[in-house]
Design an enzyme around this catalytic site. Sequence first.
Site, PDB file in Angstrom:
ATOM      1  N   LYS B 200       4.819   7.874  -7.669  1.00  0.00           N
ATOM      2  CA  LYS B 200       5.852   6.923  -7.244  1.00  0.00           C
ATOM      3  C   LYS B 200       5.505   5.530  -7.757  1.00  0.00           C
ATOM      4  CE  LYS B 200       6.702   4.120  -3.912  1.00  0.00           C
ATOM      5  NZ  LYS B 200       7.532   3.027  -4.451  1.00  0.00           N
ATOM      6  N   GLU B 274      -7.311   2.302  -3.592  1.00  0.00           N
ATOM      7  CA  GLU B 274      -7.777   1.136  -4.351  1.00  0.00           C
ATOM      8  C   GLU B 274      -6.957  -0.030  -3.815  1.00  0.00           C
ATOM      9  OE1 GLU B 274      -8.006  -1.734  -6.265  1.00  0.00           O
ATOM     10  OE2 GLU B 274      -7.259  -0.902  -8.150  1.00  0.00           O
ATOM     11  N   CYS B 308      -5.574  -7.197  -8.371  1.00  0.00           N
ATOM     12  CA  CYS B 308      -6.316  -6.905  -7.142  1.00  0.00           C
ATOM     13  C   CYS B 308      -7.738  -7.457  -7.201  1.00  0.00           C
ATOM     14  CB  CYS B 308      -6.332  -5.400  -6.892  1.00  0.00           C
ATOM     15  SG  CYS B 308      -6.788  -4.462  -8.335  1.00  0.00           S
ATOM     16  N   GLU B 406      -5.945 -12.401   0.720  1.00  0.00           N
ATOM     17  CA  GLU B 406      -5.510 -12.134  -0.648  1.00  0.00           C
ATOM     18  C   GLU B 406      -4.132 -12.760  -0.875  1.00  0.00           C
ATOM     19  OE1 GLU B 406      -4.600  -8.016  -1.812  1.00  0.00           O
ATOM     20  OE2 GLU B 406      -5.614  -8.470  -3.703  1.00  0.00           O
TER      21      GLU B 406
END
Lengths: 291, 495
Positions: B200, B274, B308, B406
């Site tokens: 996806k 992850e 990331c 983040e």
Amino acid sequence: MSQRVDVSKTWKLYIGGRFVRSESGQSLPVKHKRHGTTVHLCKASRKDLRDAVEAATGARKTWGTASGYLRGQILYRMAEMLECRRAEMAEALAATGSATPKKRLEEVDASIDRLVGFAGWADKIEQILGGQNAVPGPYYNITVPEPTGVVGILSPDKPVLLASVSMLAAPLCVGNTTILLAPESNPLPTALLAEIVATSDVPSGAVNILTGSRDELIGHMADHRAINAISAVNLSDDMLQQLRERSAASIKRVRHERLSQPAWSKHEERCSPWCVEPFLEMKTMWHPSAC
Amino acid sequence: MTDAMSSKSVDIQSARAQESAWDYAPAPESTPVVIEDRYDLFINGQFQSPRSRRWFKTISPSTGEPLARIATANEADVDDAVSAARDALPGWSRLSGQERAKYLFRIARRIQERARELSVLETMDGGKPIKESRDIDIPLAARHFFYHAGWADKLRWAFAGADARPVGVCGQIIPWNFPLLMAAWKIAPALACGNTCVLKPAETTSLTALRLAEIFQEAGLPPGVVNIVTGAGKTGQHLAANQGIDKLAFTGSTDVGRAIAKVASVGDRNLTLELGGKSPHIIFADAALDQAIEGVVAGIWFNQGHVCCAGSRLFVEESIKDEVIRRLEHRMQSLRVGDPLDKNTDIGAINNPDQLEKIQAYVETGQSEGGRLHEMSDQSLPKKGYWHRPCFLTGIQPSHVIAREEIFGPVLAVMTFRTPEEAIKRANNTPYGLAAGVWTNKGARIFEMAKRLEAGVIWCNTYNQFDAASPFGGIKESGFGREGGRHGLRAYVRL
């Protein structure tokens, strides 16, 4: 002439290198099959678990950065200590188990040998699981395994000693610190294992051994953010789901296997690098190569 | 990536002086890309209309204009895709490794052949600069298929003494920051190990994954081996919850990762995650400063900071703080923000309006907590689309929000340290552990820092380097499992 009265042992939890009573003041009665007496083991509470986590976290630096050579020698000493107390351990296995005397000694011997096996991994796993990676470009690129951190262990009741020893030694030999919760139905041999650990120069906090109710503690283990991984076997589907669901909040690694009782006796399989690998994190380093 | 960013070493002062005469001429990449009006789901080797009968618009973030309509996969569609993968599993897993390898090699070659088209499409759909999709995303996607192809017939040697068997049907959910590259990271090792997949893509960046589906058709990949279901978070939830999945791999934020891990806790499924990061980037006073500054630029402004492992916390040894800030400010002013299809563009568009809003809110919070904003000020931003200037904040304390959370944007928090011990403590003071960077010319210190920094990837005297042979992934709350290298195969085999 008066007959001498035995001095019976008070069973305790093993936390941070000390034998302590549960702060709960509660106990886990275990009926000794051979003696017909009831032994009271400590029933560890959430607070005891938290104390164990604190001790395990504190020991990460000492144990995690000890050389593989030293860790190997300490695991080997655990084998030596267990060998000395072979008969005593076989007796502990008799308390709740139903195996024949011969089988009990076989389990103790296999557990001693398992410790020796894992002792050998302590300074070799990097060479098996690490490596240099061929990246295009002027870089050195190496991957080395490092311990995950604090590992919670839920060991099964059959074969209680061999499984406890195998599940403890796998993460321990590569520098993780551990909290082992003995199986509720058969906790004596695991509790006795604490006395082996305590006389083997294992740094305080690197191994903590609790006796208590798994139903009560499993959720707290899953929730605790300072426990980095949990190792378990043969949990019921419901319990496994609960463990995984509650471990999600802290992105905890959950290692769960389904194993038959005879599987634990296959030394090469149960002492393979793939029993250790779930408790390692791979660290990859890049560095340019230039003048 | 350092190379990509350092290509322009213009002396900004003289360039400014002669601005009218010496400004960059537009250098747009030609766009020989056909984009259909509508894209369907890729299930069992065919594109098919979704049972949901619903499609959503995908837009170009640099113009705000719609590019195409993409199918929304509902629960029934996901079921179909998982069934197709299940049906394809026996054939694919029993095919010899040698034969599986040849399909993957073919796919790698097709990606190389269609590299220009894929780069342009990636940039149009996602907003990233063409030089990044052209030089990094697409070549690296091909490299992943090529690298993993070679493993397919060597699995016997990859895992000491163990028999490696496929896990089964893999559900894979990927983010919008490296759309095709993430698809390759996920699909290539899975197929090499004999698994089948349902992928996806992120809802804002489905186009290159669907183009990859065409490549699978061209390569003659057996039907059902890879299925692609498009849609938003709901589609991802259906996939994560689907009981026909044996293994779930997710790349994205830590919060969504937690939710996915919860959903996936039912049944006995393998999981790899992850997740996010707040990676520290440490510069010692003895570092080669020119290179270190380029490393910082690559670390935080590569791909608009939508990375990331972005080096979003900079720790500078106190004695060189002023010098580093001066150089960083200077270098930041030379970055070019704008049309991502222009070959001179360094910073493209922010991928989507929600993300832009989030970044802006963080920058405001950073200032309200006492941070001083330094931002690129020389250029105006395009009128249409979603844009954010590259920036950094000084006067930041480790407790400030922008030093802890983040941001996933071109925003850097700058802090200082006095001793290596303090650098390590500050760097590790985060629940994340994805990557870390260290700059020093002292060899022994490099190794000690690399050992003690809590992260899955340590870039020493470099930053943001990636390769298919190099395991990538985090520790702590940045997830578990590796992608790339022999270690990356582990998630796709049972031993």
